[in-house]
Design an enzyme around this catalytic site. Sequence first.
Site, PDB file in Angstrom:
ATOM      1  N   GLN A 264      -1.955   2.452   8.664  1.00 37.06           N
ATOM      2  CA  GLN A 264      -0.667   2.675   8.678  1.00 37.06           C
ATOM      3  C   GLN A 264      -0.102   3.957   9.003  1.00 37.06           C
ATOM      4  O   GLN A 264       0.899   4.444   9.653  1.00 37.06           O
ATOM      5  CB  GLN A 264      -0.076   2.108   7.440  1.00 37.06           C
ATOM      6  CG  GLN A 264       0.047   0.565   7.204  1.00 37.06           C
ATOM      7  CD  GLN A 264       0.947   0.198   6.184  1.00 37.06           C
ATOM      8  OE1 GLN A 264       1.458  -1.051   6.196  1.00 37.06           O
ATOM      9  NE2 GLN A 264       0.950   0.495   5.035  1.00 37.06           N
ATOM     10  N   GLN A 267       0.160   4.880  12.506  1.00 41.37           N
ATOM     11  CA  GLN A 267       1.457   4.740  13.357  1.00 41.37           C
ATOM     12  C   GLN A 267       2.561   5.724  12.581  1.00 41.37           C
ATOM     13  O   GLN A 267       3.685   5.966  13.473  1.00 41.37           O
ATOM     14  CB  GLN A 267       1.710   3.234  12.984  1.00 41.37           C
ATOM     15  CG  GLN A 267       0.704   2.215  13.645  1.00 41.37           C
ATOM     16  CD  GLN A 267       1.132   0.676  13.822  1.00 41.37           C
ATOM     17  OE1 GLN A 267       0.250  -0.094  14.197  1.00 41.37           O
ATOM     18  NE2 GLN A 267       2.436   0.458  13.717  1.00 41.37           N
ATOM     19  N   GLU A 268       2.601   5.923  11.471  1.00 43.51           N
ATOM     20  CA  GLU A 268       3.665   6.699  10.946  1.00 43.51           C
ATOM     21  C   GLU A 268       3.597   8.340  11.706  1.00 43.51           C
ATOM     22  O   GLU A 268       4.582   8.793  11.845  1.00 43.51           O
ATOM     23  CB  GLU A 268       3.310   6.877   9.407  1.00 43.51           C
ATOM     24  CG  GLU A 268       4.193   7.852   8.662  1.00 43.51           C
ATOM     25  CD  GLU A 268       4.041   8.048   7.283  1.00 43.51           C
ATOM     26  OE1 GLU A 268       4.701   8.873   6.557  1.00 43.51           O
ATOM     27  OE2 GLU A 268       3.276   7.431   6.600  1.00 43.51           O
ATOM     28  N   ARG A 269       2.307   8.736  11.991  1.00 39.12           N
ATOM     29  CA  ARG A 269       2.269   9.912  12.689  1.00 39.12           C
ATOM     30  C   ARG A 269       2.740   9.948  14.071  1.00 39.12           C
ATOM     31  O   ARG A 269       3.374  10.834  14.440  1.00 39.12           O
ATOM     32  CB  ARG A 269       0.985  10.559  12.534  1.00 39.12           C
ATOM     33  CG  ARG A 269       0.523  10.977  11.034  1.00 39.12           C
ATOM     34  CD  ARG A 269      -0.814  11.097  10.742  1.00 39.12           C
ATOM     35  NE  ARG A 269      -1.014  11.249   9.368  1.00 39.12           N
ATOM     36  CZ  ARG A 269      -2.181  11.216   8.524  1.00 39.12           C
ATOM     37  NH1 ARG A 269      -3.368  10.735   9.070  1.00 39.12           N
ATOM     38  NH2 ARG A 269      -2.329  11.372   7.282  1.00 39.12           N
TER      39      ARG A 269
END
Length: 413
Positions: A264, A267-269
């Site tokens: 996760q 994808q956050e980065r």
Amino acid sequence: MLRSILGKSLRAIPKRAESEAVGAWGEIYGPEHLQMQDSLRKIIEQDINPNVPEWEKAGIYPAHEVMKKLGSAGFLGTSHPEEYGGMGLDYSYTVAVSETLGEIKCGGIPMSIGVQFEMATPALGKFGSETVCEEFLRPSIAGDKVACLGVSEVHAGSDVAQIKTTAKSDGDDYIINGQKMWITNGIQADWCCLLANTSDGPVHKSKSLICVPMDLPGVIRAKKIEKIGMWSSDTAQLWFEDVRVPKKYIIGEEGSGFIYQMIQFQQERIFAMASAISGLENCINETINYTRERQAFGKSVLDNQYIHFQLAELQTEVELLRALLYRVTAMYVNGEDATKLASMGKLKTGRLIREVADKCLQMWGGMGYTLENPVSQQFRDGRLASVGGGADEIMLQIICKLMDILPKGTKLV
């Protein structure tokens, strides 16, 4: 809505070799991506941006209302499984949505939306059982429920392995105790994707991700945290006191939560990179317009070579960040390990936001130090990018590890 806009072309979308590249966007964005962005842009221009000043002053925005509008249009599940209401498209479509969300005229609302579909639900969509996906993923994709991600704690932010929240086994339930800090959407969320210790084993194998309804007895939204920027995004400290949650609400396998959360985080980065670009360009363009009109010593401020050279340098850096974003996206879509480049992109994003906002603010003179202009908005909102989602120093450690240049014996979680 989104399916009707893209029509039959959706059937061909996963076959990336067959999709037509569009101009300067290269192979990442084809016609369907641009149609999707245009559709989202209309919602932003009509229903979100006109309300941003009011929501910023209120210190919160109506998350359920906005999420429902976006969910109904198909923008909260572009890469999530079709069987739960998602579009089932490759990740490049999620990046296209993320980049367009950057056109919202503040940082807090895009961040909140990003938590909904890029931070709290990716592991659920990849590893969740039918039970948890039906109860939590489907309504999140539809915009009927607002999600938050419960990872950070007072003494464990970037150092995820050191979290103290526990989920003790008790028959068919977990009993959760602990606290979470800096939780975006924490005031309004209907459920939390919570990382907790489910055993006393090694730190990387003792944690699990659990879907926790926020209306359960023992869930306490302790307080709304006041911040330097990101005003319209509600951020909370959460407490969990003997919260009883069915074990069926676990995501994937017990003990695999740390691994799921690392996925996760990638994808956050990538979201941090994508959502920053439009704001950076807007900051530069608004500064060009202002310095062109502003007079000093008998001529336009923009006519000074130092000023227009500085702006050209900043725009060049933004284009380089965009190129890195598209390269990371292509790697992610192809199933390659994008950890190093995603970490580099996150690092560069935070630093570039600070550089652009600070230099542009200086060009505005005294007006740059007032609240109601785009550069001061970027200045206060953008500072979080070097702290949240893994601080710059953590990104550097990850990059050094993957370059194999850390001193021997260095421990890195």
